[in-house]
Every structure is written in C-alpha cells, then in structure tokens.
Design a protein around this motif. Structure first.
Motif, PDB file in Angstrom:
ATOM      1  N   GLU A  93       0.659  -1.362  -0.065  1.00 25.80           N
ATOM      2  CA  GLU A  93      -0.008  -0.102   0.142  1.00 25.80           C
ATOM      3  C   GLU A  93       0.912   1.345  -0.104  1.00 25.80           C
ATOM      4  O   GLU A  93       1.710   1.245   0.854  1.00 25.80           O
ATOM      5  CB  GLU A  93      -0.794   0.092   1.025  1.00 25.80           C
ATOM      6  N   VAL A  94       0.559   2.062  -0.993  1.00 24.37           N
ATOM      7  CA  VAL A  94       1.435   3.114  -1.288  1.00 24.37           C
ATOM      8  C   VAL A  94       0.920   4.206  -0.262  1.00 24.37           C
ATOM      9  O   VAL A  94      -0.263   4.835  -0.077  1.00 24.37           O
ATOM     10  CB  VAL A  94       1.452   3.828  -2.568  1.00 24.37           C
ATOM     11  N   ASP A 107       4.247   0.510   2.486  1.00 26.76           N
ATOM     12  CA  ASP A 107       4.243  -0.101   3.829  1.00 26.76           C
ATOM     13  C   ASP A 107       5.101  -1.059   4.070  1.00 26.76           C
ATOM     14  O   ASP A 107       5.391  -1.682   4.627  1.00 26.76           O
ATOM     15  CB  ASP A 107       2.864  -0.628   4.188  1.00 26.76           C
ATOM     16  N   LYS A 108       5.799  -1.284   2.706  1.00 27.56           N
ATOM     17  CA  LYS A 108       6.739  -2.674   2.786  1.00 27.56           C
ATOM     18  C   LYS A 108       8.198  -2.185   2.118  1.00 27.56           C
ATOM     19  O   LYS A 108       8.756  -2.865   2.219  1.00 27.56           O
ATOM     20  CB  LYS A 108       6.186  -3.622   1.650  1.00 27.56           C
ATOM     21  N   GLY A 109       8.384  -0.875   1.924  1.00 29.16           N
ATOM     22  CA  GLY A 109       9.643  -0.126   1.473  1.00 29.16           C
ATOM     23  C   GLY A 109       9.365   0.781   0.068  1.00 29.16           C
ATOM     24  O   GLY A 109       8.243   0.964  -0.158  1.00 29.16           O
ATOM     25  N   ALA A 110      10.404   1.130  -0.568  1.00 31.06           N
ATOM     26  CA  ALA A 110      10.375   2.033  -1.273  1.00 31.06           C
ATOM     27  C   ALA A 110      10.428   1.576  -2.778  1.00 31.06           C
ATOM     28  O   ALA A 110      11.124   0.395  -3.008  1.00 31.06           O
ATOM     29  CB  ALA A 110      11.030   3.251  -1.088  1.00 31.06           C
ATOM     30  N   TRP A 273     -25.132   2.894   0.870  1.00 28.40           N
ATOM     31  CA  TRP A 273     -24.646   4.332   0.453  1.00 28.40           C
ATOM     32  C   TRP A 273     -24.118   4.023  -0.768  1.00 28.40           C
ATOM     33  O   TRP A 273     -23.082   3.572  -1.158  1.00 28.40           O
ATOM     34  CB  TRP A 273     -23.799   4.792   1.614  1.00 28.40           C
ATOM     35  N   THR A 274     -24.873   4.638  -2.014  1.00 30.65           N
ATOM     36  CA  THR A 274     -24.188   4.663  -3.560  1.00 30.65           C
ATOM     37  C   THR A 274     -24.331   5.975  -4.079  1.00 30.65           C
ATOM     38  O   THR A 274     -24.288   6.064  -5.216  1.00 30.65           O
ATOM     39  CB  THR A 274     -25.092   3.583  -4.443  1.00 30.65           C
ATOM     40  N   ALA A 275     -24.533   6.995  -3.223  1.00 30.80           N
ATOM     41  CA  ALA A 275     -24.785   8.444  -3.581  1.00 30.80           C
ATOM     42  C   ALA A 275     -23.356   9.131  -4.140  1.00 30.80           C
ATOM     43  O   ALA A 275     -23.707  10.379  -4.452  1.00 30.80           O
ATOM     44  CB  ALA A 275     -25.427   9.099  -2.536  1.00 30.80           C
ATOM     45  N   GLY A 276     -22.328   8.883  -3.798  1.00 26.43           N
ATOM     46  CA  GLY A 276     -21.057   9.382  -4.139  1.00 26.43           C
ATOM     47  C   GLY A 276     -19.878   8.915  -4.028  1.00 26.43           C
ATOM     48  O   GLY A 276     -19.756   8.011  -3.057  1.00 26.43           O
ATOM     49  N   VAL A 277     -18.861   9.417  -4.684  1.00 24.92           N
ATOM     50  CA  VAL A 277     -17.440   9.061  -4.411  1.00 24.92           C
ATOM     51  C   VAL A 277     -16.536  10.001  -4.556  1.00 24.92           C
ATOM     52  O   VAL A 277     -16.730  11.121  -4.942  1.00 24.92           O
ATOM     53  CB  VAL A 277     -17.098   7.795  -5.657  1.00 24.92           C
ATOM     54  N   GLN A 278     -15.415   9.693  -3.820  1.00 25.87           N
ATOM     55  CA  GLN A 278     -14.239  10.710  -3.988  1.00 25.87           C
ATOM     56  C   GLN A 278     -13.023  10.020  -4.359  1.00 25.87           C
ATOM     57  O   GLN A 278     -12.691   8.817  -3.942  1.00 25.87           O
ATOM     58  CB  GLN A 278     -13.988  11.634  -2.766  1.00 25.87           C
ATOM     59  N   GLY A 279     -11.914  10.848  -4.892  1.00 23.15           N
ATOM     60  CA  GLY A 279     -10.741  10.217  -5.243  1.00 23.15           C
ATOM     61  C   GLY A 279     -10.041   9.761  -4.154  1.00 23.15           C
ATOM     62  O   GLY A 279     -10.114  10.664  -2.970  1.00 23.15           O
ATOM     63  N   GLN A 280      -8.918   8.994  -4.307  1.00 23.92           N
ATOM     64  CA  GLN A 280      -7.962   8.593  -3.216  1.00 23.92           C
ATOM     65  C   GLN A 280      -6.654   8.352  -3.741  1.00 23.92           C
ATOM     66  O   GLN A 280      -6.664   7.655  -4.791  1.00 23.92           O
ATOM     67  CB  GLN A 280      -8.658   7.262  -2.558  1.00 23.92           C
ATOM     68  N   PHE A 281      -5.754   8.920  -3.199  1.00 23.25           N
ATOM     69  CA  PHE A 281      -4.064   9.018  -3.853  1.00 23.25           C
ATOM     70  C   PHE A 281      -3.686   9.148  -2.764  1.00 23.25           C
ATOM     71  O   PHE A 281      -3.709   9.868  -1.466  1.00 23.25           O
ATOM     72  CB  PHE A 281      -4.083   9.824  -4.959  1.00 23.25           C
ATOM     73  N   PRO A 282      -2.141   8.626  -2.818  1.00 16.07           N
ATOM     74  CA  PRO A 282      -1.143   8.788  -1.659  1.00 16.07           C
ATOM     75  C   PRO A 282      -0.849  10.490  -1.600  1.00 16.07           C
ATOM     76  O   PRO A 282      -0.892  11.378  -2.477  1.00 16.07           O
ATOM     77  CB  PRO A 282       0.082   7.946  -1.883  1.00 16.07           C
ATOM     78  N   LYS A 283      -0.350  10.889  -0.497  1.00 19.80           N
ATOM     79  CA  LYS A 283       0.058  12.277  -0.363  1.00 19.80           C
ATOM     80  C   LYS A 283       1.575  12.518  -1.335  1.00 19.80           C
ATOM     81  O   LYS A 283       2.115  11.491  -1.380  1.00 19.80           O
ATOM     82  CB  LYS A 283       0.499  12.584   1.330  1.00 19.80           C
TER      83      LYS A 283
END
Length: 455
Positions: A93-94, A107-110, A273-283
C-alpha cells in the motif's frame, strides 16, 4: 533476481530492469488496461496494489444480495499476468509519492520509478456526515459487498426471532441512497430477493414486512442517461414495489433511523450508500493539482499538471476541457480507454514519437433493474426490457476476468433465470458497523465500498 545489495527494510526488491521502469499504483480497470497495452514491451511495469486481486465492481451488488460468490468476480493479479515477462506485481500500500527523487514509499518499502501512473480509483464519499459513515455501508469493494450480505442475513434472521413488531420492521427495511446505476441495481436485486426468496426462507413473517426505499436527491433516476431510460427504470422499480423518494437527501443515520433533510424518518437497520465517491491517492501531490471530488487535474496527455513524469488515469483523473467541464465520467469504459491510450502514449514517448491528446469514445450506457428489466442508451438507440437485459448480461459476462469466472457467473445466472434461486445465503462471520462492537445477544437484535458503460 540478484538481491545481494537489497536491504528489504528500506526498499522493495525488484529485478534490475535495464530498461525504463513504469510504476503503476492500482490494479483496477485503468491499471489493468495499461499493463496489457505494455505487455512484453521493452519497459519494466511494476504494479503496486494493496490487494492481490482485481475485482469486477459492476457485479458487487450481486455478491451483496447472495446471487454470486465473491470468487466469481475477483481474479488474482499473478494469474492475470501469466505470460507478462516485463511485469512485476508487489502487494503493498503506497503512502507517499516523492516526486523530487522519483520514489514512492509503501508499507513494505520504497520503489523508484522513471514514470509513475496513478490509477488509485475512488472511495465512498459520505459528504462529511459522520453518523452516516459510521453506521451505513458503502459498496466500493468486495469486502463491502460481503459486509452488506452478512448484515442483511443477520438482520433477517434476527427478525424471525424478535417478537417486537417495530423492531422486526426496522430489521427488514432497507434504504439505498443514490439513484444512479449502483443504487438502481441494488434496489432491483433486493426487490427480487423479497419477492422470490423471502417467502421460502422466512415463513415466520410476511415478505411485505420488508420495505425497500431508494432515496435520490434529484428529480430523476440515472441522471447521466436518457429521459427514456430514467422513465423506464422508475416504472420497473415501481412494478417491483420499491419506494422511490425523489428530491430527498439523507442528513443523518444512527443505525436504526434514517433522517432526511425534509424531516422524514425511516426506521431501518440497513442503509446502503451509493450516492457519491471521491478520489483517493497517496500524499505528495501539490494541493493545487487537486480539483472537486478529490480528483487530480491532468492535461490532455494525462500528465498530472505540473509533473512531467507522473500521470493519472481512471476515476482519479480529471481532464477538464470545453466538452468535459467536470472531467470525464467515472466509469469503467473511460478508465479502460485511458489505460490503453497511456500505454501507447508512453511507448511512443520512449521512442521519441509525438503523441495525440486523449479522446474518449462513448460506446453507450447500460443499467439493469432485474431479470428481463434493463435500459440501454446506444448512440441514437434507446431501448429497454428483455433486449437491453440480454445485452447487459452479455457485455458484463464477457468483461469478467478469467474463463473460469465467466463460467461460474454464467451458470449462476442461468440457474437464477429459471428458478430465481440464490444459493449463497451463508453467514460465514458476524458483522456489525465498526462503532457498535460485536452483535449483542438480545431478543430485539441490536446488530450494530456507475453507470456501467458498454465495454
């Protein structure tokens, strides 16, 4: 693989590529399409994902309603990429992107990269309503679908135990928020469950006890499809006795009572709940590159604006232009086309060739409400009923990864077509919303993550 100088506490071990390395974060429709486009070309593709499988999200609602088993719609990445000599998968997981050093931290390294592709998709958006987020269930992943299934079956079993009529009503009532394809398909599946399964499995109480509510904030269903599709869908749902509430939005939910902004209260132990989504990405991406919906603004070549070697594709990408002021729709077909485009574009760039801007070709839209009940918008053609349902079935069946999975789903659908039977009504584990702890042993039963495009 030579691991002599590999410190696994700091980096993820990878083969030395001797060729450009393209790191792809996310194995959804977009990430898979990109990897397939670059199959066995002279680049190293490194796919990072927190799961070791790809899930076919359009059929999550069928897992949630016991029509399909989860292994019918998931496919392991390592099996998916058999024969890909230039692809490496790592389960990780980044957490952060470091653009200055061309590195991603997991979480496992770079992992270092020459080109980075963000295909991280979306998560459920509860629009800041903490009580709803705590007590309801989204439908974005296979775990969400199984949580819905287990909670539904637990509550139906508890309804057979309790002698309290009001409690029984709450345990058997379902509220689905959002009148897009995911909400419509879920409502239709639950209505068929009530009509054909409930009387046989739960003779302890009448199936009319189970009420299904579909709550939509606007004045129509399937807002991105045609008016004809919306009208037909509403007629199908009313035929299935689903309570469709227009111009209503949920303002709160305590696990037992749904409250709307107009003041309406609905007793229900099940809120989906199926009313909306939002993006997810690493910092690591500059905040000024993030637009509405937590999506990343890209240029016409799908670069994240301001970054020469970082790209975004699929639901996370917002290519804003004259014809797409809000970006492209967050549907599978856009993700697939962007993945294929970027694969060709990167290959051309590596060979010093010019690339054309991304152009989306809309192949049409499909949504289903139940057996023999579906709607289709294909160019100028607008139709519904059995032909649309048959087309929906064929398109989705052929889009599932893996021959075995297609056979499993096809056999399940064939059996259901003739019998309406759903043979997967198993409670493997107890489930309750996270803030309520384990299910309490009580007579009243205190139990208690798209418009699909033609591909």
């Amino acid at each position: 693989m030579d691991t002599t100088n590999c410190d696994t506490s700091k980096i993820i071990c990878l083969p030395e590529p001797g060729m450009p390395r393209i790191v792809v974060i996310g194995g959804g429709f977009a990430g898979l399409a990109l990897a397939k486009e670059l199959k066995n070309k002279k680049v190293q593709v490194v796919l990072l994902d927190k799961n070791n499988f790809h899930a076919f999200q359009p059929l999550l609602y069928q897992v949630a309603t016991s029509a399909l088993e989860p292994d019918s719609i998931v496919f392991p990445f390592r099996k998916q990429f058999n024969g890909f000599k230039n692809l490496v998968f790592r389960l990780a997981e980044v957490s952060e992107i470091q653009p200055l050093s061309n590195t991603v931290v997991t979480d496992k390294g770079a992992v270092s990269y020459d080109y980075l592709v963000l295909a991280t998709g979306t998560t459920t958006n509860f629009f800041g309503m903490e009580s709803v987020a705590r007590n309801s269930l989204g439908m974005k992943g296979i775990r969400d679908a199984l949580n819905i299934r287990h909670l539904m079956l637990q509550n139906l079993e508890q309804a057979a135990i309790t002698c309290d009529g009001e409690e029984r009503d709450a345990l058997t009532n379902f509220v689905i928020v959002g009148g897009g394809p995911a909400g419509v398909e879920m409502a239709g599946a639950l209505a068929e469950f009530r009509r054909y399964i409930l009387p046989k499995d739960y003779p302890e109480y009448p199936s009319s006890t189970m009420e299904i509510y579909l709550v939509e904030a606007l004045d129509e269903l399937l807002g991105t499809m045609s008016d004809k599709a919306s009208t037909k869908t509403l007629a199908y749902l009313r035929e299935l006795e689903v309570n469709v509430l227009f111009n209503e939005s949920v303002s709160g939910y305590d696990g037992s009572v749904v409250t709307t902004k107009s003041g309406k209260e609905i007793k229900a132990k099940n809120l989906i709940w199926t009313a909306g989504v939002q993006g997810q990405f690493p910092k690591g991406i500059a905040p000024d590159k993030v637009v509405k919906g937590n999506r990343l603004k890209t240029d016409p070549h799908l670069h994240v604006e301001g970054y020469g070697n970082i790209f975004a594709i699929g639901d996370i990408a917002a290519l804003i232009g004259e014809t797409t002021p809000k970006g492209h729709p967050q549907v599978a077909q856009v993700a697939i086309q962007q993945g294929r485009y970027l694969g060709r574009s990167l290959w051309a760039t590596l060979h010093g060739k010019p690339t054309k801007p991304f152009s989306y070709k809309d192949k049409g839209s499909l949504a289903t409400v139940g057996k023999r009940k579906a709607v289709a918008d294909l160019g100028k053609f607008r139709f519904g009923g059995y032909p649309a349902w048959l087309l929906w079935s064929i398109v989705h069946l052929m889009s599932i990864s893996g021959f075995r999975n297609r056979i499993l789903v096809g056999l399940n659908w064939a059996a259901s077509y003739f019998t309406y039977e759903k043979g997967n009504r198993l409670i493997i584990r107890n489930f309750s919303p996270p803030d309520q702890g384990p299910p309490k042993k009580s007579r009243t039963g205190n139990f208690g993550n798209h418009k699909e495009k033609v591909q």
